[in-house]
Design an enzyme around this catalytic site. Structure first.
Site, short mmCIF file in Angstrom:
data_model
loop_
_atom_site.label_atom_id
_atom_site.label_comp_id
_atom_site.label_asym_id
_atom_site.label_seq_id
_atom_site.Cartn_x
_atom_site.Cartn_y
_atom_site.Cartn_z
N LYS A 26 48.13 46.66 57.35
CA LYS A 26 49.26 46.64 58.27
C LYS A 26 49.00 47.53 59.48
O LYS A 26 49.20 47.13 60.63
CB LYS A 26 50.52 47.10 57.54
CG LYS A 26 51.80 46.98 58.36
CD LYS A 26 53.04 47.33 57.51
CE LYS A 26 53.22 46.33 56.40
NZ LYS A 26 54.43 46.59 55.59
N ARG A 96 56.88 52.32 56.03
CA ARG A 96 56.38 51.21 55.21
C ARG A 96 54.99 51.53 54.69
O ARG A 96 54.21 52.24 55.32
CB ARG A 96 56.30 49.91 56.03
CG ARG A 96 57.60 49.45 56.67
CD ARG A 96 57.31 48.27 57.59
NE ARG A 96 58.45 47.88 58.40
CZ ARG A 96 59.27 46.87 58.13
NH1 ARG A 96 59.08 46.15 57.05
NH2 ARG A 96 60.27 46.59 58.92
N GLY A 105 55.21 43.13 48.39
CA GLY A 105 56.33 43.49 47.54
C GLY A 105 56.04 44.54 46.49
O GLY A 105 56.93 44.96 45.76
N MET A 107 54.81 47.76 46.92
CA MET A 107 55.07 49.16 47.26
C MET A 107 56.32 49.26 48.11
O MET A 107 56.94 48.27 48.45
CB MET A 107 53.84 49.75 47.93
CG MET A 107 52.69 49.94 46.95
SD MET A 107 51.21 50.62 47.70
CE MET A 107 50.71 49.29 48.79
N ARG A 352 49.36 39.54 59.21
CA ARG A 352 48.32 39.68 58.19
C ARG A 352 47.86 38.28 57.81
O ARG A 352 48.54 37.30 58.09
CB ARG A 352 48.85 40.41 56.95
CG ARG A 352 50.01 39.70 56.25
CD ARG A 352 50.61 40.55 55.16
NE ARG A 352 51.80 39.94 54.59
CZ ARG A 352 52.63 40.56 53.76
NH1 ARG A 352 52.40 41.80 53.40
NH2 ARG A 352 53.70 39.93 53.28
N HIS A 468 60.04 37.02 47.45
CA HIS A 468 59.04 37.66 46.58
C HIS A 468 58.46 36.64 45.60
O HIS A 468 57.24 36.55 45.43
CB HIS A 468 59.69 38.82 45.82
CG HIS A 468 58.80 39.44 44.80
ND1 HIS A 468 58.82 39.07 43.47
CD2 HIS A 468 57.85 40.39 44.91
CE1 HIS A 468 57.92 39.78 42.80
NE2 HIS A 468 57.32 40.60 43.65
N ARG A 574 26.52 22.73 22.29
CA ARG A 574 26.64 23.42 21.00
C ARG A 574 26.73 22.39 19.88
O ARG A 574 27.76 21.74 19.71
CB ARG A 574 27.89 24.31 20.99
CG ARG A 574 27.99 25.30 22.14
CD ARG A 574 29.35 25.99 22.08
NE ARG A 574 29.59 26.92 23.16
CZ ARG A 574 30.15 26.59 24.34
NH1 ARG A 574 30.50 25.32 24.56
NH2 ARG A 574 30.35 27.50 25.26
N ARG A 630 21.45 23.37 21.97
CA ARG A 630 21.23 24.53 21.09
C ARG A 630 21.30 24.09 19.64
O ARG A 630 22.29 23.46 19.21
CB ARG A 630 22.29 25.60 21.36
CG ARG A 630 22.08 26.87 20.53
CD ARG A 630 23.12 27.92 20.84
NE ARG A 630 24.44 27.57 20.30
CZ ARG A 630 25.54 28.29 20.51
NH1 ARG A 630 25.48 29.38 21.26
NH2 ARG A 630 26.70 27.92 19.99
N SER A 777 17.40 30.98 28.34
CA SER A 777 18.80 30.88 28.74
C SER A 777 19.52 32.08 28.15
O SER A 777 19.52 32.28 26.94
CB SER A 777 19.42 29.58 28.22
OG SER A 777 20.76 29.48 28.62
N THR A 780 25.01 35.28 27.40
CA THR A 780 25.56 36.58 27.78
C THR A 780 26.77 36.99 26.96
O THR A 780 27.13 38.17 26.96
CB THR A 780 25.92 36.59 29.28
OG1 THR A 780 26.74 35.46 29.59
CG2 THR A 780 24.66 36.53 30.13
N ASP A 782 27.01 36.91 23.50
CA ASP A 782 26.47 37.73 22.41
C ASP A 782 25.61 38.87 22.94
O ASP A 782 25.58 39.95 22.35
CB ASP A 782 25.67 36.86 21.44
CG ASP A 782 26.56 36.15 20.42
OD1 ASP A 782 27.77 36.42 20.41
OD2 ASP A 782 26.04 35.33 19.64
N CYS A 844 24.07 30.88 30.17
CA CYS A 844 25.01 29.87 29.66
C CYS A 844 26.22 30.49 28.97
O CYS A 844 26.98 29.78 28.31
CB CYS A 844 24.30 28.92 28.70
SG CYS A 844 23.61 29.73 27.25
N TYR A 864 19.58 28.67 37.37
CA TYR A 864 20.85 27.97 37.22
C TYR A 864 21.84 28.84 36.46
O TYR A 864 21.48 29.81 35.79
CB TYR A 864 20.66 26.64 36.49
CG TYR A 864 20.28 26.75 35.04
CD1 TYR A 864 21.25 26.85 34.04
CD2 TYR A 864 18.94 26.74 34.64
CE1 TYR A 864 20.90 26.96 32.71
CE2 TYR A 864 18.57 26.85 33.31
CZ TYR A 864 19.56 26.97 32.35
OH TYR A 864 19.22 27.09 31.02
#
Length: 888
Positions: A26, A96, A105, A107, A352, A468, A574, A630, A777, A780, A782, A844, A864
């Site tokens: 602002k 403000r 809305g 603050m 804004r 709001h 899977r 897999r 591959s 992520t 596990d 994956c 990928y």
């Protein structure tokens, strides 16, 4: 000396638009507009560095801040020709918030600051309107009492309602001067009763109280929740903007409003907004009065001809239109503008970047490219990838019957059904239990933010398109209907009355935020059309990105959906999900219950044609695109029954003694199944399982290649490898099956064997494992669990505390832990490619659809990412943005 205060006004400013981190959005935009010569009331900004200092020094201010604020007040006094606290000619200000990132809305704001028993008379004399002066005073008392002193705002509203009943009027604007004087007296009594102290008459004390309240609002639960939900971090705090007051409540020639340079719901290039005559800004956004439309086009479309600002104040509207065009051309972005007309003179209070729906953002970005305002690269950077999710889900079936109860304003598009929830807490609680709810309120407030986030959609009885509820819902991508005036919401009784219908928490309704309708019951939906602007944006994204995008899918429906969304292959199929089908689970259980290899092979022979059929259908749909399959991963006990009744049914169906079923179930039960007999360990101990799956894959590939004439190159992925010998042994067995099938078919088949890197040891030993793998591959999900020692299923009980205390910058199961898991990925990449330079690498896990994780994948040089079907467009756009950032 540190500069804590930056001035703006009279065609000049200390700051500019690029200083948002210091001045907040602002303050930076006010400075920019002042420098552009726009009609901005003068003011000054107290920087975000003061907010940081405030919290670091037990809510104290820098020693030299007071002197800088007093000097800035003198600048305001000189500019406005009035004096702060002067009984005859008082300067009034607004206070403000203004964070570097827009938090609408969340603050606090205080208007009309500087009024007291003496200055109110001076204001009345100067304005020649005592009613206006006392209306401003009662507003200030309520705001200051609520925001600064912590008095419940309902107490003020009840007193105002009592005054209107006593005067026999309906609207605030109908109260006469005598009534307003009594309201002012009552408000002061409320403050004294609730706080034990009289209302502070000293304007400087009022100012510092308000500044402190704004800084304090940075850490309110609603603001903290908003930042968490919108992933806002790494900023110092909020700035405070002190600005000379201009008045939209100075009678019938004054007004206030909120406007957008384009339609924030649809993206249409048309001015869009609302205003109120004889009002202040809070009246528009709070939903207390239903505002009027900005333009004639809006008024005619809403059946409100003659009430638009364009008609009631044509000169102000014409000037405002020029401001719209100038600001949009300057920022090259759709703007959200607050304005006030004081006795025919226009003032701009804020601009804004406007919050908008995903469909509007898409249209605006594409249109601005066509208009020459943006390049395709700029347009791609303007779209939040996660927002595309709003475009990919169903809308109401146009052929479905609808029992429409009423209509409100179409505040945020999309259609959704759910049971009614009458407060934010119950909406959050019921949603967490898996129930779909619609949050219904008379009007929402910032304190409802957690319930709005949890609900499927939002319905309000009051409020307009810039209320709001509307602004927050659009930002969240939630369907929203506002201002449904026929609704009577009784939150205490948890009842909703509309016409002759009375609904409660057990009743299901449907809202359509596209046309503003409220319907009884659940209305069927249809899939969205993904052409036009969406298709063009995706074409630009595909041209810019380097990373390929695959999908995690194993059912024909999911595979087709992913292809429709632009997937370039399957990164994770899977196979275990295929065994849970009712027609297959029995054979799978026979295999597990078998006591020897021959028994297992006999059961697997029943599964083989079904598994082969699955792969045939997937290969046919993918038509030559890569498919990574897999092999079986979960522990065998997941396929067995758990209750006595289920065990009895399995024993009867398989012809196995009940005692053996119970004994085998007990034998397979593990204390920590995630680290037990699963993944490649199943293939090592029971080689016939992976041999059957490999045969199904290769026979299916041969069949589809022969039938279609296209090349099918399956990618066989071995899960949970931690030692190179595991992969070496299993690859030998897979190769042997491939050779057998090739001999039977009389045709060689190309295929790849690789592994899922999900055990930290595999990442550290990647150079040796790559001797036997054509691809890596990263699983992520596990890999994160094992690296951080966290259970994905159980970490939710403490994760919010970890995020709040900044132990983790983000939930590591949603956004990749770059410092830990990311480091392992880099080690595995370097080791694997040292051994095999042509090693193909991707991820994956669920992180494959997360924009920040995709940024890491681009920087790390992966080939990928693979994600769920509905996140494929998000990944495509994120990959393009990551590539563009890498070039800048």
């Amino acid at each position: 000396m540190v500069q804590w205060v930056y001035r703006f006004g009279d065609g000049r400013a200390d700051g500019q638009a690029g200083m948002k981190q210091l001045l907040g959005g602002k303050g930076a935009n006010l400075a920019e507009m002042a420098s552009l010569g726009l009609p901005v009331p003068p003011g000054f900004t107290i920087t975000t560095e003061v907010c940081s200092y405030f919290y670091e020094h037990n809510r104290r201010y820098p020693d030299d801040l007071s002197a800088q604020v007093l000097a800035a007040l003198e600048f305001l006094e000189s500019s406005m020709g009035a004096s702060f606290g002067d009984p005859q000619n008082p300067l009034l200000v607004s206070v403000r918030s203004g964070a570097p990132v827009s938090m609408p809305g969340m603050m606090d704001t205080v208007l009309n600051l500087g009024l007291n028993d003496q200055t109110v008379e001076g204001l009345a004399s100067r304005a020649e309107d005592p009613r206006f002066a006392y209306d401003s005073f009662r507003r200030f008392l309520q705001m200051y009492g609520d925001v600064v002193l912590g008095v419940d705002h309902h107490l003020f509203e009840e007193a105002l309602d009592d005054a209107k009943r006593h005067a026999g009027v309906t609207l605030d604007t109908e109260l006469d001067i005598a009534s307003l004087e009594r309201v002012v007296g009552e408000y002061k009594s409320i403050i004294k009763r609730e706080t034990g102290e009289p209302f502070p008459e000293d304007p400087l004390k009022q100012l510092w109280g308000s500044v402190g309240a704004v800084f304090s609002s940075w850490m309110t639960p609603r603001a903290v929740t908003y930042r968490r939900l919108h992933d806002i971090s790494g900023i110092l705090g909020t700035a405070v903007n002190v600005q000379a007051m201009v008045f939209g409540n100075m009678g019938p020639t004054s007004s206030t409003g909120v406007a957008f340079t384009r339609n924030p719901s649809t993206g249409e290039r048309a001015y869009y907004g609302e205003y109120l005559i004889n009002a202040q800004g809070e009246d528009v956004v709070a939903g207390i009065r239903t505002p009027q439309p900005l333009s004639k086009a809006m008024s005619e479309g809403g059946g409100l001809a003659g009430q638009a600002l364009e008609e009631t104040m044509p000169n102000a509207y014409a000037e405002l239109s020029k401001v719209f065009d100038r600001l949009e051309g300057h920022y090259k972005e759709m703007q959200d503008i607050e304005f006030t007309v004081q006795r025919h003179k226009l003032y701009i209070l804020q601009t804004r970047t406007g919050k908008r729906t995903a469909s509007a953002a898409l249209k605006i970005a594409v249109d601005m490219v066509d208009e020459g305002l943006l390049s395709p690269e700029d347009a791609l950077s303007r779209i939040e990838p996660g927002s595309l999710d709003q475009l990919l889900h169903p809308t109401l079936d146009p052929k479905a019957e609808r029992n429409i109860l009423t209509r409100g304003l179409p505040a945020s598009p999309g259609a959704v059904s759910g049971r009614l929830a009458f407060d934010a807490d119950s909406a959050e609680r019921r949603a967490a239990a898996g129930e779909g709810v619609i949050l219904v309120r008379t009007e929402t407030s910032p304190d409802d933010i957690h319930g709005m986030h949890a609900a499927r959609g939002i319905l309000t009885a009051r409020g307009g398109m810039t209320s709001h509820a509307a602004v927050v819902a659009r930002g969240m991508g939630k369907p929203c209907v506002c201002g449904a005036a026929d609704l009577e919401v009784r939150s205490g009784d948890k009842k909703l009355r509309v016409g002759s219908e009375e609904l409660g928490e057990d009743d299901v309704v449907t809202i359509d935020g596209g046309d503003g309708s409220l319907m009884l019951g659940e209305v069927p939906t249809v899939d969205p059309e993904l052409g036009g602007d969406f298709a063009r944006l995706m074409e630009w994204a595909d041209a810019m990105r380097r990373l390929r995008v695959r999908t995690n899918a194993e059912t024909p429906e999911d595979v087709r959906t992913a292809l429709r969304f632009g997937a370039e292959g399957i990164g994770l199929c899977r196979t275990e999900h295929m065994f849970f089908d009712d027609g297959r689970i029995l054979a799978m259980r026979e295999m597990i219950l078998a006591t020897d290899t021959d028994g297992r092979r006999a059961a697997l022979a029943k599964i083989l044609p079904m598994q082969k059929g699955d792969f045939v259908e997937i290969f046919e749909i993918m038509a030559g695109l890569p498919v990574t399959i897999r092999l079986l991963d979960p522990p065998l006990h997941e396929f067995l029954p758990h209750s006595d009744d289920e065990m009895e049914r399995v024993a009867e169906a398989t012809g196995t003694p009940l005692a053996r079923v119970k004994r085998r179930t007990s034998e397979l039960r593990e204390s920590n199944p995630m680290l037990g007999m699963r993944g490649c360990r199943l293939g090592v101990v029971f080689p016939e399982i992976y041999e059957m799956q490999a045969r199904a894959i290769f026979e299916a590939a041969h069949e589809v290649a022969a039938k279609s004439g296209s090349t099918v190159v399956p990618e066989v992925m071995v899960p949970l490898v931690g030692a190179s010998k595991e992969l070496e042994l299993l690859k030998q067995r897979i190769d042997a099956v491939a050779a057998q099938v090739a001999e039977e078919k009389g045709q060689q088949l190309d295929y790849l064997v690789g592994t899922m890197i999900e055990v930290p040891r595999a990442a550290l030993r990647a150079d040796v494992i790559a001797e036997h793998a054509a691809f890596f591959s990263f699983g992520t999900n596990d890999l994160t669990q094992m690296t951080l020692g966290l259970s994905r299923d159980d970490s939710g009980s403490f994760m919010e505390s970890y995020l709040r205390d900044e132990i983790y910058p983000a939930d590591p199961f949603q956004t990749l832990d770059v410092q830990g898991v990311g480091r392992l990925i880099e080690i595995a990449r370097d080791g694997g490619r040292k051994t095999r330079p042509d090693l193909k690498i991707g991820i994956c896990g669920e992180h494959g659809g997360d924009p920040r994780s995709i940024m890491f994948c681009e920087q790390t040089g992966l080939e990928y990412v693979s994600c769920s079907p509905y996140r494929v467009p998000i990944a495509r756009l994120s990959a393009a943005q990551a590539a563009l950032k890498g070039r800048s």
